[in-house]
Design a protein around this motif. Sequence first.
Motif, PDB file in Angstrom:
ATOM      1  N   GLY A  96     -49.283   5.531  31.999  1.00 43.51           N
ATOM      2  CA  GLY A  96     -49.863   5.716  30.680  1.00 43.51           C
ATOM      3  C   GLY A  96     -49.624   4.507  29.796  1.00 43.51           C
ATOM      4  N   ALA A  97     -49.948   4.680  28.531  1.00 42.78           N
ATOM      5  CA  ALA A  97     -49.762   3.618  27.536  1.00 42.78           C
ATOM      6  C   ALA A  97     -48.993   4.209  26.367  1.00 42.78           C
ATOM      7  N   TRP A  98     -48.299   3.347  25.629  1.00 41.87           N
ATOM      8  CA  TRP A  98     -47.490   3.795  24.493  1.00 41.87           C
ATOM      9  C   TRP A  98     -47.450   2.698  23.448  1.00 41.87           C
ATOM     10  N   ARG A  99     -47.077   3.081  22.265  1.00 44.77           N
ATOM     11  CA  ARG A  99     -46.967   2.153  21.142  1.00 44.77           C
ATOM     12  C   ARG A  99     -45.490   2.035  20.792  1.00 44.77           C
ATOM     13  N   LEU A 100     -44.980   0.801  20.751  1.00 46.20           N
ATOM     14  CA  LEU A 100     -43.586   0.538  20.389  1.00 46.20           C
ATOM     15  C   LEU A 100     -43.457   0.482  18.865  1.00 46.20           C
ATOM     16  N   PRO A 101     -42.257   0.646  18.316  1.00 43.35           N
ATOM     17  CA  PRO A 101     -42.068   0.667  16.865  1.00 43.35           C
ATOM     18  C   PRO A 101     -42.534  -0.606  16.143  1.00 43.35           C
ATOM     19  N   ASP A 102     -42.495  -1.753  16.830  1.00 43.30           N
ATOM     20  CA  ASP A 102     -42.931  -2.995  16.183  1.00 43.30           C
ATOM     21  C   ASP A 102     -44.444  -3.201  16.254  1.00 43.30           C
ATOM     22  N   GLY A 103     -45.167  -2.213  16.762  1.00 38.83           N
ATOM     23  CA  GLY A 103     -46.620  -2.277  16.817  1.00 38.83           C
ATOM     24  C   GLY A 103     -47.179  -2.776  18.133  1.00 38.83           C
ATOM     25  N   ARG A 104     -46.332  -3.342  18.992  1.00 38.31           N
ATOM     26  CA  ARG A 104     -46.814  -3.801  20.299  1.00 38.31           C
ATOM     27  C   ARG A 104     -47.178  -2.605  21.162  1.00 38.31           C
ATOM     28  N   ARG A 105     -48.091  -2.839  22.085  1.00 39.19           N
ATOM     29  CA  ARG A 105     -48.521  -1.788  22.994  1.00 39.19           C
ATOM     30  C   ARG A 105     -47.886  -2.031  24.355  1.00 39.19           C
ATOM     31  N   ARG A 115     -41.955  -2.997  27.115  1.00 42.80           N
ATOM     32  CA  ARG A 115     -43.367  -3.382  27.257  1.00 42.80           C
ATOM     33  C   ARG A 115     -43.987  -2.907  28.560  1.00 42.80           C
ATOM     34  N   THR A 116     -43.230  -2.919  29.658  1.00 39.62           N
ATOM     35  CA  THR A 116     -43.806  -2.619  30.970  1.00 39.62           C
ATOM     36  C   THR A 116     -43.180  -1.419  31.663  1.00 39.62           C
TER      37      THR A 116
END
Length: 148
Positions: A70-79, A105-106
């Motif tokens: 899947g995909a997720w969003r980190l607190p600093d806005g990076r995907r 990230r990965t």
Amino acid sequence: MSRYGMRSSPWPAELLRGLRPLHRALLLLSLCVLAVPLWFAARNTYRFVDGHRATTEGYVHCEWAGPCHGAWRLPDGRRGSGEISGLGFAADEELLTGIPLFAGRTWAVADRSDLLISASWQYTITALGTPLTLRTARNNSRNNASRQ
């Protein structure tokens, strides 16, 4: 100089000198094998310290008997995107969004404590295996030295 006035070589040199070539190769191979869980433990420790709380974006796809992706969003806005360890979904649960994760990230895990548990086991394997391997090698070295 040792306290008895004779110069002694370091214990690794004495250990290797007493082993036959095949035993030296087996010792080296065993120590390399023990480095593998140590590497994974260090990676899991780094992830435990460096990861962030995140939530999935979109749907998570899980293989029937395999991992979830899947995909997720980190607190600093990076995907981030990739495999998500620790999720065990039935087919109808894949449609959930906003699943809480601990991620980089990965990589991502469903529960942060899984990283710490895995690292603990991996450090334990290395901590128990290394002295056992060296003790076995030392015993073989002494046995070979006494036969000569």
